[in-house]
Scaffold this motif. Structure first.
Motif, PDB file in Angstrom:
ATOM      1  N   ASN A   1       0.828  -1.204   0.000  1.00  0.00           N
ATOM      2  CA  ASN A   1       0.000   0.000   0.000  1.00  0.00           C
ATOM      3  C   ASN A   1       0.866   1.259   0.000  1.00  0.00           C
ATOM      4  O   ASN A   1       0.545   2.254  -0.663  1.00  0.00           O
ATOM      5  N   ARG A   2       1.941   1.218   0.759  1.00  0.00           N
ATOM      6  CA  ARG A   2       2.850   2.368   0.812  1.00  0.00           C
ATOM      7  C   ARG A   2       3.441   2.648  -0.575  1.00  0.00           C
ATOM      8  O   ARG A   2       3.570   3.804  -0.986  1.00  0.00           O
ATOM      9  N   GLN A   3       3.785   1.602  -1.287  1.00  0.00           N
ATOM     10  CA  GLN A   3       4.343   1.768  -2.631  1.00  0.00           C
ATOM     11  C   GLN A   3       3.318   2.366  -3.594  1.00  0.00           C
ATOM     12  O   GLN A   3       3.658   3.181  -4.446  1.00  0.00           O
ATOM     13  N   VAL A   4       2.064   1.950  -3.454  1.00  0.00           N
ATOM     14  CA  VAL A   4       1.002   2.520  -4.286  1.00  0.00           C
ATOM     15  C   VAL A   4       0.906   4.020  -4.051  1.00  0.00           C
ATOM     16  O   VAL A   4       0.842   4.824  -4.995  1.00  0.00           O
ATOM     17  N   CYS A   5       0.888   4.427  -2.796  1.00  0.00           N
ATOM     18  CA  CYS A   5       0.771   5.852  -2.461  1.00  0.00           C
ATOM     19  C   CYS A   5       1.968   6.634  -2.987  1.00  0.00           C
ATOM     20  O   CYS A   5       1.807   7.749  -3.514  1.00  0.00           O
ATOM     21  N   ALA A   6       3.147   6.067  -2.867  1.00  0.00           N
ATOM     22  CA  ALA A   6       4.353   6.745  -3.356  1.00  0.00           C
ATOM     23  C   ALA A   6       4.305   6.906  -4.873  1.00  0.00           C
ATOM     24  O   ALA A   6       4.727   7.936  -5.416  1.00  0.00           O
ATOM     25  N   ALA A   7       3.755   5.910  -5.549  1.00  0.00           N
ATOM     26  CA  ALA A   7       3.718   5.948  -7.016  1.00  0.00           C
ATOM     27  C   ALA A   7       2.775   7.025  -7.542  1.00  0.00           C
ATOM     28  O   ALA A   7       3.024   7.606  -8.603  1.00  0.00           O
ATOM     29  N   TYR A   8       1.700   7.320  -6.804  1.00  0.00           N
ATOM     30  CA  TYR A   8       0.677   8.237  -7.315  1.00  0.00           C
ATOM     31  C   TYR A   8       0.541   9.518  -6.500  1.00  0.00           C
ATOM     32  O   TYR A   8      -0.378  10.301  -6.717  1.00  0.00           O
ATOM     33  N   GLY A   9       1.440   9.729  -5.547  1.00  0.00           N
ATOM     34  CA  GLY A   9       1.455  10.996  -4.834  1.00  0.00           C
ATOM     35  C   GLY A   9       0.425  11.154  -3.749  1.00  0.00           C
ATOM     36  O   GLY A   9       0.130  12.281  -3.338  1.00  0.00           O
ATOM     37  N   ALA A  10      -0.129  10.051  -3.248  1.00  0.00           N
ATOM     38  CA  ALA A  10      -1.061  10.125  -2.120  1.00  0.00           C
ATOM     39  C   ALA A  10      -0.280  10.120  -0.812  1.00  0.00           C
ATOM     40  O   ALA A  10       0.754   9.448  -0.699  1.00  0.00           O
ATOM     41  N   SER A  11      -0.742  10.852   0.176  1.00  0.00           N
ATOM     42  CA  SER A  11      -0.097  10.838   1.485  1.00  0.00           C
ATOM     43  C   SER A  11      -0.401   9.514   2.186  1.00  0.00           C
ATOM     44  O   SER A  11      -1.517   8.993   2.097  1.00  0.00           O
ATOM     45  N   TYR A  12       0.588   8.993   2.894  1.00  0.00           N
ATOM     46  CA  TYR A  12       0.448   7.663   3.503  1.00  0.00           C
ATOM     47  C   TYR A  12       0.639   7.748   5.008  1.00  0.00           C
ATOM     48  O   TYR A  12       1.588   8.366   5.498  1.00  0.00           O
ATOM     49  N   VAL A  13      -0.283   7.118   5.748  1.00  0.00           N
ATOM     50  CA  VAL A  13      -0.187   7.019   7.201  1.00  0.00           C
ATOM     51  C   VAL A  13      -0.335   5.543   7.565  1.00  0.00           C
ATOM     52  O   VAL A  13      -1.357   4.924   7.266  1.00  0.00           O
ATOM     53  N   ARG A  14       0.677   4.996   8.206  1.00  0.00           N
ATOM     54  CA  ARG A  14       0.581   3.617   8.707  1.00  0.00           C
ATOM     55  C   ARG A  14       0.073   3.683  10.141  1.00  0.00           C
ATOM     56  O   ARG A  14       0.765   4.125  11.048  1.00  0.00           O
ATOM     57  N   LEU A  15      -1.172   3.279  10.320  1.00  0.00           N
ATOM     58  CA  LEU A  15      -1.802   3.373  11.628  1.00  0.00           C
ATOM     59  C   LEU A  15      -1.162   2.417  12.638  1.00  0.00           C
ATOM     60  O   LEU A  15      -0.591   1.388  12.258  1.00  0.00           O
ATOM     61  N   PRO A  16      -1.260   2.744  13.929  1.00  0.00           N
ATOM     62  CA  PRO A  16      -0.773   1.803  14.949  1.00  0.00           C
ATOM     63  C   PRO A  16      -1.610   0.533  14.943  1.00  0.00           C
ATOM     64  O   PRO A  16      -2.695   0.487  14.353  1.00  0.00           O
ATOM     65  N   ALA A  17      -1.094  -0.508  15.584  1.00  0.00           N
ATOM     66  CA  ALA A  17      -1.810  -1.785  15.658  1.00  0.00           C
ATOM     67  C   ALA A  17      -3.191  -1.563  16.265  1.00  0.00           C
ATOM     68  O   ALA A  17      -3.319  -1.039  17.371  1.00  0.00           O
ATOM     69  N   ASN A  18      -4.215  -1.963  15.522  1.00  0.00           N
ATOM     70  CA  ASN A  18      -5.592  -1.699  15.921  1.00  0.00           C
ATOM     71  C   ASN A  18      -6.117  -2.842  16.787  1.00  0.00           C
ATOM     72  O   ASN A  18      -6.131  -3.999  16.353  1.00  0.00           O
ATOM     73  N   PRO A  19      -6.561  -2.559  18.014  1.00  0.00           N
ATOM     74  CA  PRO A  19      -6.992  -3.640  18.916  1.00  0.00           C
ATOM     75  C   PRO A  19      -8.259  -4.353  18.475  1.00  0.00           C
ATOM     76  O   PRO A  19      -8.577  -5.434  18.973  1.00  0.00           O
ATOM     77  N   TRP A  20      -9.001  -3.760  17.519  1.00  0.00           N
ATOM     78  CA  TRP A  20     -10.290  -4.330  17.122  1.00  0.00           C
ATOM     79  C   TRP A  20     -10.234  -5.109  15.816  1.00  0.00           C
ATOM     80  O   TRP A  20     -11.222  -5.760  15.449  1.00  0.00           O
ATOM     81  N   THR A  21      -9.132  -5.054  15.089  1.00  0.00           N
ATOM     82  CA  THR A  21      -9.120  -5.552  13.717  1.00  0.00           C
ATOM     83  C   THR A  21      -9.552  -7.009  13.609  1.00  0.00           C
ATOM     84  O   THR A  21     -10.375  -7.358  12.767  1.00  0.00           O
ATOM     85  N   VAL A  22      -9.026  -7.872  14.445  1.00  0.00           N
ATOM     86  CA  VAL A  22      -9.382  -9.286  14.368  1.00  0.00           C
ATOM     87  C   VAL A  22     -10.740  -9.541  15.023  1.00  0.00           C
ATOM     88  O   VAL A  22     -11.531 -10.359  14.548  1.00  0.00           O
ATOM     89  N   LYS A  23     -11.044  -8.812  16.089  1.00  0.00           N
ATOM     90  CA  LYS A  23     -12.259  -9.058  16.870  1.00  0.00           C
ATOM     91  C   LYS A  23     -13.518  -8.503  16.219  1.00  0.00           C
ATOM     92  O   LYS A  23     -14.570  -9.129  16.250  1.00  0.00           O
ATOM     93  N   ASN A  24     -13.416  -7.295  15.665  1.00  0.00           N
ATOM     94  CA  ASN A  24     -14.616  -6.615  15.185  1.00  0.00           C
ATOM     95  C   ASN A  24     -14.239  -5.618  14.081  1.00  0.00           C
ATOM     96  O   ASN A  24     -13.781  -4.512  14.379  1.00  0.00           O
TER      97      ASN A  24
END
Length: 310
Positions: free
Chosen positions: A100-123
């Motif tokens: 995803n980071r490479q996609v953003c770099a290729a097309y000039g979108a700003s990229y934010v890698r969020l911290p580990a999300n406590p809900w991702t697997v659960k909900n």
């Protein structure tokens, strides 16, 4: 915010639901507050804030599928009037995040890698809401953009458009969702004028005990006193995605002239069609231009691995 006590019936009182809902809500909020305080794994925070200040900002929450994100970012770049596109990466896998980071770099979108999300697997719904809230508190609110809008990563523009234009007449708008007497804007497509919402305690999470999905927690602070019929709406239609397969099993949705979204209900059926090389659109949106068909033929194969179910 949990339902008012008067909204519980006697059977729910006998099961102590008001108490259990209050306790669970307090626990959820504690987890969410901790997540909001975590730093991004990768992002030029101040640079992103500076780039967003006073501008019209699109925000996509990405999750795993770089092909899907690549298509959306390219189409937005060419078709959607905006000043800045930020991608907030909520992926579990670091390998997926790197793509995803490479996609953003290729097309000039700003990229934010969020911290580990406590809900991702659960909900997943809570995970999405927590990601939106992290971006609101850590990027958007400090940046003070002119306006901002949230998009799901499986939404694709099909012709030139300006989703910020309606904000000249209203403080916010998007796709309405209703839950009894309550309503809210679907988190996958909603736009806000910053000066109208900046001072409100926004919460883009869900309020499941009140029947409100992601974005619905803003009911009390933002939507309660607003007539939903006064907000602009996009016409939403569905059409078949697979020849010879009934609409409800595999379909695409066109919402106005901005986006198309895939909604296959039977992944095995769709994967079988893909394997035989037969995954093509049964038709195109009846009121749209010819390029919608070409765009969606490209989009549908990309999106299918991400969107499954309702």
């Amino acid at each position: 915010m949990p339902k008012a006590l008067r909204e519980y019936n006697w059977r729910q009182w006998l099961r102590l639901q008001p108490l259990t809902h209050a306790v669970k809500t307090a626990r959820y909020r504690k987890i969410d507050r901790r997540f909001l305080s975590l730093p991004a794994k990768a992002c030029d925070i101040q640079g992103t804030r500076d780039a967003a200040r006073g501008r019209d900002v699109l925000l996509t929450i990405a999750f795993g599928n770089a092909q899907c994100l690549d298509l959306q970012v390219r189409l937005i770049r060419g078709l959607v009037r905006h000043d800045l596109h930020i991608v907030a990466d909520n992926s579990v896998s670091e390998a997926a995040a790197d793509e995803n980071r490479q996609v953003c770099a290729a097309y000039g979108a700003s990229y934010v890698r969020l911290p580990a999300n406590p809900w991702t697997v659960k909900n997943p719904s809570r995970s999405h809401g927590a990601a939106l809230n992290w971006m609101w508190h850590n990027i958007l609110k400090p940046a003070a953009p002119a306006a901002f809008g949230f998009l799901d990563q499986d939404i694709f523009p099909t012709q030139p458009c300006d989703p910020f234009a309606p904000l000249q007449h209203v403080a916010f708008y998007g796709d309405l969702r209703r839950a009894g007497a309550r309503w809210y804007l679907w988190a996958g497509y909603c736009f806000f004028r910053f000066d109208a919402v900046a001072r409100k305690p926004l919460d883009f999470g869900l309020d499941w005990f009140a029947g409100l999905d992601t974005g619905g927690a803003n009911w009390e602070v933002l939507y309660r006193d607003v007539d939903p019929n006064a907000l602009p709406q996009r016409p939403i239609t569905a059409f078949a995605a697979l020849p010879g397969v009934e609409l409800r099993q595999a379909y695409l949705r066109m919402a106005g002239n901005l986006a198309a979204r895939s909604r296959p209900r039977r992944r095995s059926l769709v994967e079988g069609e893909k394997a035989r090389g037969r995954f093509t659109l049964a038709g195109t949106h009846p009121s749209g231009p010819a390029q919608i068909g070409a765009t969606m033929r490209l989009a549908v194969d990309t999106v299918i691995e991400l969107c499954d179910g309702t």
